[in-house]
Enzyme design. Structure first.
Site, PDB file in Angstrom:
ATOM      1  N   LYS A  82      -1.089  -0.501   1.324  1.00  0.00           N
ATOM      2  CA  LYS A  82      -1.263   0.858   1.843  1.00  0.00           C
ATOM      3  C   LYS A  82      -1.198   0.829   3.357  1.00  0.00           C
ATOM      4  O   LYS A  82      -2.033   0.207   4.015  1.00  0.00           O
ATOM      5  CB  LYS A  82      -2.601   1.420   1.378  1.00  0.00           C
ATOM      6  CG  LYS A  82      -2.899   2.786   1.973  1.00  0.00           C
ATOM      7  CD  LYS A  82      -4.131   3.403   1.382  1.00  0.00           C
ATOM      8  CE  LYS A  82      -4.436   4.727   2.045  1.00  0.00           C
ATOM      9  NZ  LYS A  82      -5.592   5.382   1.468  1.00  0.00           N
ATOM     10  N   ARG A 141      -7.206   5.130  11.169  1.00  0.00           N
ATOM     11  CA  ARG A 141      -7.516   4.165  10.120  1.00  0.00           C
ATOM     12  C   ARG A 141      -6.810   2.819  10.354  1.00  0.00           C
ATOM     13  O   ARG A 141      -6.621   2.040   9.435  1.00  0.00           O
ATOM     14  CB  ARG A 141      -7.095   4.710   8.768  1.00  0.00           C
ATOM     15  CG  ARG A 141      -7.700   6.050   8.398  1.00  0.00           C
ATOM     16  CD  ARG A 141      -7.735   6.198   6.882  1.00  0.00           C
ATOM     17  NE  ARG A 141      -7.761   7.546   6.375  1.00  0.00           N
ATOM     18  CZ  ARG A 141      -8.809   8.361   6.422  1.00  0.00           C
ATOM     19  NH1 ARG A 141      -9.907   7.987   6.998  1.00  0.00           N
ATOM     20  NH2 ARG A 141      -8.735   9.565   5.890  1.00  0.00           N
ATOM     21  N   LYS A 148       2.483   2.220  -0.692  1.00  0.00           N
ATOM     22  CA  LYS A 148       2.257   3.586  -0.250  1.00  0.00           C
ATOM     23  C   LYS A 148       2.241   3.663   1.262  1.00  0.00           C
ATOM     24  O   LYS A 148       1.528   2.860   1.865  1.00  0.00           O
ATOM     25  CB  LYS A 148       0.911   4.018  -0.829  1.00  0.00           C
ATOM     26  CG  LYS A 148       0.321   5.253  -0.253  1.00  0.00           C
ATOM     27  CD  LYS A 148      -1.108   5.362  -0.646  1.00  0.00           C
ATOM     28  CE  LYS A 148      -1.637   6.565   0.055  1.00  0.00           C
ATOM     29  NZ  LYS A 148      -2.979   6.853  -0.148  1.00  0.00           N
TER      30      LYS A 148
HETATM   31  C1  PBG Z   1      -7.787   8.120   0.467  1.00  0.00           C
HETATM   32  C2  PBG Z   1      -6.374   8.397   0.197  1.00  0.00           C
HETATM   33  C3  PBG Z   1      -5.377   8.908   1.041  1.00  0.00           C
HETATM   34  C4  PBG Z   1      -4.252   9.112   0.236  1.00  0.00           C
HETATM   35  C5  PBG Z   1      -4.568   8.666  -1.042  1.00  0.00           C
HETATM   36  N1  PBG Z   1      -5.868   8.219  -1.059  1.00  0.00           N
HETATM   37  C6  PBG Z   1      -5.420   9.331   2.459  1.00  0.00           C
HETATM   38  C7  PBG Z   1      -5.704   8.391   3.536  1.00  0.00           C
HETATM   39  O1  PBG Z   1      -5.799   7.176   3.347  1.00  0.00           O
HETATM   40  O2  PBG Z   1      -5.864   8.890   4.634  1.00  0.00           O
HETATM   41  C8  PBG Z   1      -2.951   9.714   0.675  1.00  0.00           C
HETATM   42  C9  PBG Z   1      -2.164  10.365  -0.410  1.00  0.00           C
HETATM   43  C10 PBG Z   1      -1.116  11.314   0.070  1.00  0.00           C
HETATM   44  O3  PBG Z   1      -0.870  11.503   1.281  1.00  0.00           O
HETATM   45  O4  PBG Z   1      -0.474  11.917  -0.807  1.00  0.00           O
HETATM   46  N2  PBG Z   1      -8.072   7.019   1.215  1.00  0.00           N
END
Ligand code: PBG
Length: 330
Positions: free
Chosen positions: A195, A220, A251
């Site tokens: 991620k 983050r 992702k």
């Molecule tokens: C929570 C999370 C996020 C997403 C999925 N779980 C946001 C982030 O990390 O800021 C993003 C999903 C999307 O943009 O469709 N941590």
């Protein structure tokens, strides 16, 4: 010597039948997961800026929404709970568990329900875990302890899969261990293994009110992966697989085909590609401005993820996958 017409590639492109036969990638609606949001104490569903067709639902509308998704051929879901109360230390997971019980009691085995596991919708500051008192650091191990407890509550409520998206170190091991000790060894873990820290989460953070509040740690980047570091992504994802993650997710997805391909080559676990909110919104903007055809645009994007090696696709347009794939493949 090869004659000029021995290598005429255009024969393979000459018509729909030939293109279908020659394709190296075939999409199926069975590979798709539909994300959905439910917010506590909300009386009417609300729209999310940029996410056309996607609403944040309420406790009383979500059952009929899932029903309509099922009519469109969706059987797999990813649930994002949005609780009404937030804190920095004490979290109440009862809204998430209530919605899971409601959906599993209503639909049972007809749906596969994964639940996102993160604290960013629970913390007042919007970070994915506990912060140190000076607000400068995320407390990794304390966060992991809470996440594991949260995962156990979600499993007890009936979720089929836990999807940790927090990016703390060691969470997969801790969650797997606590689930197993409580006889939830059959609950799957889909880890957000690769991620990245991304600009493409904007609409999602609006939906969940989870943009990190401006303070010392205002992004983050200290816990999500840098888009400039492929090795970090591979190390993190392989580690999650070794800690017991059943599915590894990449992702965002569309710009990260190299990561999907590299993990496909290294791991035997299924790889999921999450076409995130900002990626979806970008495509929808092209469509809105008359610059692309909606179905073809999403199909091309999904095909690219599958070609890179993803066997699972998470998309806000998953509810259209069956219809679009049947109508126009390539
Ligand atoms: C929570 C999370 C996020 C997403 C999925 N779980 C946001 C982030 O990390 O800021 C993003 C999903 C999307 O943009 O469709 N941590």
């Amino acid at each position: 010597m090869v004659e000029k017409y021995d290598i005429n590639q255009r024969r393979l492109r000459s018509g729909i039948h030939m293109r279908e036969l020659a394709a190296t990638v075939r999409l199926s609606h069975r590979m798709f997961i539909q994300p959905f949001f439910v917010e506590e104490h909300m009386t009417t569903p609300r729209e999310v800026e940029g996410l056309s067709g996607i609403l944040v639902h309420t406790e009383s509308t979500i059952v009929s929404v899932i029903e309509s998704y099922m009519k469109g051929g969706v059987t797999k879901f990813l649930f994002f709970p949005i609780p009404a109360t937030r804190s920095t230390t004490e979290f109440n997971f009862s809204f998430a568990t209530k919605i899971i019980s409601l959906l599993k009691h209503t639909f049972g085995e007809a749906i596969w329900l994964a639940t996102d596991l993160c604290l960013c919708s629970y913390t007042t500051h919007g970070h994915c875990g506990l912060l140190s008192t000076d607000g400068a650091r995320l407390l990794n191990d304390k966060t992991v302890t809470i996440l594991a407890r949260y995962a156990l509550e979600l499993a007890q409520a009936g979720t089929d899969c836990i999807a940790p998206s927090d990016m703390m170190d060691g969470r997969i091991h801790a969650i797997r261990q606590l689930l197993n000790r409580n006889d939830f060894d059959y609950i799957a873990i889909m880890s957000y293994g690769a991620k990245f820290s991304s600009q493409f989460y904007g609409p999602f953070r609006d939906a969940c009110h989870s943009a990190p509040a401006p303070q010392q740690l205002n992004d983050r980047k200290t816990y999500q992966i840098s888009s400039a570091n492929l090795n970090d992504a591979l190390t993190t994802a392989v580690r999650d697989a070794n800690e017991g993650a059943d599915i590894i997710m990449v992702k965002p997805a569309a710009h990260y085909g190299d990561v999907i391909a590299a993990l496909r080559a290294r791991l035997l676990q299924p790889i999921a590609a999450y076409h995130v909110s900002g990626e979806y919104a970008a495509l929808e903007l092209l469509v809105k401005n008359g610059l692309a055809t909606r179905a073809a645009l999403h199909l091309e994007t999904w095909t690219a993820m599958a070609r890179a090696g993803a066997g699972i696709i998470i998309s806000y347009a998953a509810c259209h996958a069956k219809e679009w794939i049947e109508k126009e493949f390539i």
